[in-house]
Design a protein around this motif. Structure first.
Motif, short mmCIF file in Angstrom:
data_model
loop_
_atom_site.label_atom_id
_atom_site.label_comp_id
_atom_site.label_asym_id
_atom_site.label_seq_id
_atom_site.Cartn_x
_atom_site.Cartn_y
_atom_site.Cartn_z
N ASP A 1 52.26 27.96 9.49
CA ASP A 1 51.19 26.38 9.52
C ASP A 1 52.68 25.94 8.45
N LEU A 2 53.47 25.10 9.14
CA LEU A 2 54.19 24.31 8.01
C LEU A 2 53.27 22.42 7.66
N PHE A 3 53.41 22.54 6.93
CA PHE A 3 52.04 20.95 6.99
C PHE A 3 52.69 20.38 5.96
N SER A 4 52.91 18.46 6.14
CA SER A 4 53.38 17.69 5.57
C SER A 4 52.21 16.19 5.56
N ALA A 5 52.97 15.52 4.58
CA ALA A 5 51.42 14.56 4.41
C ALA A 5 51.78 13.37 5.71
N PRO A 6 51.13 12.83 5.95
CA PRO A 6 50.85 12.06 6.88
C PRO A 6 51.92 11.00 7.70
N SER A 7 53.10 10.51 5.80
CA SER A 7 53.55 9.69 6.01
C SER A 7 54.82 10.09 7.23
N TRP A 8 54.84 11.55 6.25
CA TRP A 8 56.15 11.95 6.93
C TRP A 8 56.32 13.24 8.11
N PHE A 9 54.57 13.25 8.45
CA PHE A 9 55.21 14.13 9.77
C PHE A 9 55.97 13.72 10.53
N SER A 10 56.27 11.77 11.01
CA SER A 10 57.80 12.18 12.50
C SER A 10 59.06 12.86 11.48
N ALA B 1 53.47 26.35 13.20
CA ALA B 1 52.99 25.23 14.10
C ALA B 1 53.21 24.17 12.82
N TYR B 2 53.24 22.84 13.20
CA TYR B 2 53.46 21.73 12.37
C TYR B 2 52.39 21.01 12.22
N ARG B 3 51.74 20.88 11.46
CA ARG B 3 50.50 20.23 10.99
C ARG B 3 50.46 18.97 9.49
N ILE B 4 49.21 18.75 9.80
CA ILE B 4 49.47 17.01 8.59
C ILE B 4 48.46 18.10 7.43
N ASP B 5 48.56 17.52 6.02
CA ASP B 5 47.89 17.85 4.89
C ASP B 5 48.08 16.37 4.05
N LYS B 6 47.07 15.65 4.32
CA LYS B 6 45.96 14.54 3.59
C LYS B 6 46.92 14.74 1.96
N SER B 7 46.28 15.79 1.51
CA SER B 7 46.55 15.36 -0.12
C SER B 7 48.35 16.11 -0.47
N LEU B 8 48.84 16.21 0.08
CA LEU B 8 50.21 16.54 0.38
C LEU B 8 51.14 15.37 -0.19
N PRO B 9 51.69 14.26 -1.69
CA PRO B 9 52.31 13.50 -1.58
C PRO B 9 53.79 13.09 -0.59
N ALA B 10 53.91 11.75 -0.28
CA ALA B 10 55.28 11.68 0.91
C ALA B 10 56.78 12.64 0.67
N GLY B 11 56.57 13.07 1.37
CA GLY B 11 58.03 13.80 1.54
C GLY B 11 58.00 15.22 0.77
N SER B 12 56.22 15.96 1.13
CA SER B 12 56.30 17.36 -0.56
C SER B 12 55.67 17.71 1.14
N PHE B 13 56.11 19.35 1.66
CA PHE B 13 55.87 20.04 2.05
C PHE B 13 55.19 21.39 1.69
N ARG B 14 54.53 21.80 2.57
CA ARG B 14 53.99 23.73 2.02
C ARG B 14 53.85 24.36 3.09
N ILE B 15 53.41 25.50 3.54
CA ILE B 15 53.72 26.54 4.75
C ILE B 15 52.19 27.81 4.21
N ASP B 16 51.63 28.11 5.08
CA ASP B 16 51.10 28.97 5.29
C ASP B 16 51.44 29.86 6.21
N ILE B 17 51.34 31.00 5.76
CA ILE B 17 51.92 32.13 6.22
C ILE B 17 50.81 33.03 6.71
N LYS B 18 49.88 33.16 8.19
CA LYS B 18 49.19 34.10 9.09
C LYS B 18 49.27 35.45 8.94
N GLU B 19 48.61 35.95 8.81
CA GLU B 19 48.05 37.54 8.51
C GLU B 19 48.11 37.72 9.40
#
Length: 352
Positions: free
Chosen positions: A302-311, A334-352
């Motif tokens: 899962d690749l997460f972005s702040a809402p404002s940077w999802f596009s 899978a591309y997802r939104i994380d509202k806790s992330l600041p604009a321009g930041s990303f994080r990733i979760d690797i599924k087991e």
């Protein structure tokens, strides 16, 4: 709801004595007239009627289109007096204008301060003297530095506008200009890739083979690197690329500038930054899972972005999604939104 709004009033600088190689002043002066006082009031009233419940303190009346402090002083007074009326009546919060570095001095700033002007943007374009000379700017980099310092010392908010790809320019010079911008501590900045416009000296240089415009890759990559420098210094980047208008967006301009003109140029730049930063996370995920994965298996992430940077993460026209799919075939992203992330930041979760 918008949190901030700028009411733009275009004041063509019909008497500008400079002949910058990229400016199509002849065509502008033949087409546009300076707005009357009634025009200015009508523009402001029309914009205010569309802003709904926006706090008036977040509305700026902004004079653009030329070198405001170079027009006759009486004309400046008329325009500024109107804007000040709206500020004094609590219908707008500030006055904002743009001008040239060599049209700033103590007298001019005294005059602007008397009307409560808040922000002064300077069309610096470059802090490289060779680039300024080749562009026929009519001033050197030290003039720009001095004006920037003077504006800040007098308590105005400072804006710096930079251009990318001028004659004698290079990626290295552009990045040095961005770094020097940081040292001058502007509040806001704008980044404009150079466009070739008909009826300009730059157009003649282009036809003669003396000027080569930037490719799309050069324009996006250099602007993205400058954007990073400014953003990391906490500078608000108000615009990236010229706004689409009937004049700038016509087919002739598009054909001349396939690398530097795009109606969503900012998204191209922010999308490139997203590709680089999110791509580094995916690179690490691919490395971590490569040995453990079964043959032909795809690891879900899962690749997460702040809402404002999802596009921007997806990319203009989905270009980043396609790029990541081709670059990391072993990852099921899978591309997802994380509202806790600041604009321009990303994080990733690797599924087991």
């Amino acid at each position: 709801m918008k949190k901030h709004a700028i009411i733009p009033i275009f004041i063509p600088h019909l008497g500008c004595p400079e002949k910058c190689v990229f400016c199509d002043q002849r065509r502008i002066t033949a087409r546009l007239r300076a707005p009357s006082e009634a025009d200015v009031r009508a523009t402001i009233d029309t914009w205010l009627s569309t802003l709904g419940g926006l706090d008036p303190s977040e509305v700026e009346i902004s004079f653009y289109g030329g070198s405001f402090t170079g027009i006759p002083m009486e004309a400046q007074r008329r325009y500024l007096s109107i804007a000040k009326e709206y500020v004094d009546r609590g219908r707008a919060g500030a006055i904002h204008l743009s001008t040239r570095p060599d049209y700033i001095d103590e007298r001019i700033l005294d005059h602007l301060a008397s009307f409560g002007v808040k922000t002064i943007e300077l069309g610096v374009q470059s802090f490289d003297d060779e680039v300024l000379a080749a562009s026929d700017r009519g001033h050197d980099a030290e003039t720009a530095r001095r004006s920037c310092r003077l504006i800040r010392e007098r308590g105005f908010a400072l804006g710096i506008q930079l251009m990318i790809g001028l004659p004698c320019d290079s990626r290295e010079k552009c990045l040095r200009s961005a770094r020097e911008t940081v040292t001058l501590k502007p509040n806001v900045a704008r980044l404009y890739p150079t466009l070739i416009l008909p009826d300009t000296p730059l157009y003649e240089q282009y036809l003669a083979g003396a000027y080569a415009p930037l490719t799309r890759e050069e324009a996006v990559a250099t602007t993205a690197a400058m954007y990073r420098i400014l953003r990391e210094a906490g500078i608000t980047i108000m615009r990236v690329g010229l706004k689409s208008t009937d004049r700038i967006g016509d087919s002739e301009i598009s054909a001349l500038n396939p690398g530097t003109w795009h109606p969503a140029f900012r998204q191209l730049v922010e999308g490139r930054i997203a590709r680089e930063d999110a791509g580094a996370l995916l690179e690490e995920a691919a490395r971590q899972t490569a040995e453990a994965a079964a043959p032909d298996a795809r690891t879900k992430v899962d690749l997460f972005s702040a809402p404002s940077w999802f596009s921007n993460l997806i990319g203009n026209g989905g270009e980043n999604r396609r790029y990541f799919g081709e670059r990391f075939p072993a990852l099921d992203i899978a591309y997802r939104i994380d509202k806790s992330l600041p604009a321009g930041s990303f994080r990733i979760d690797i599924k087991e």
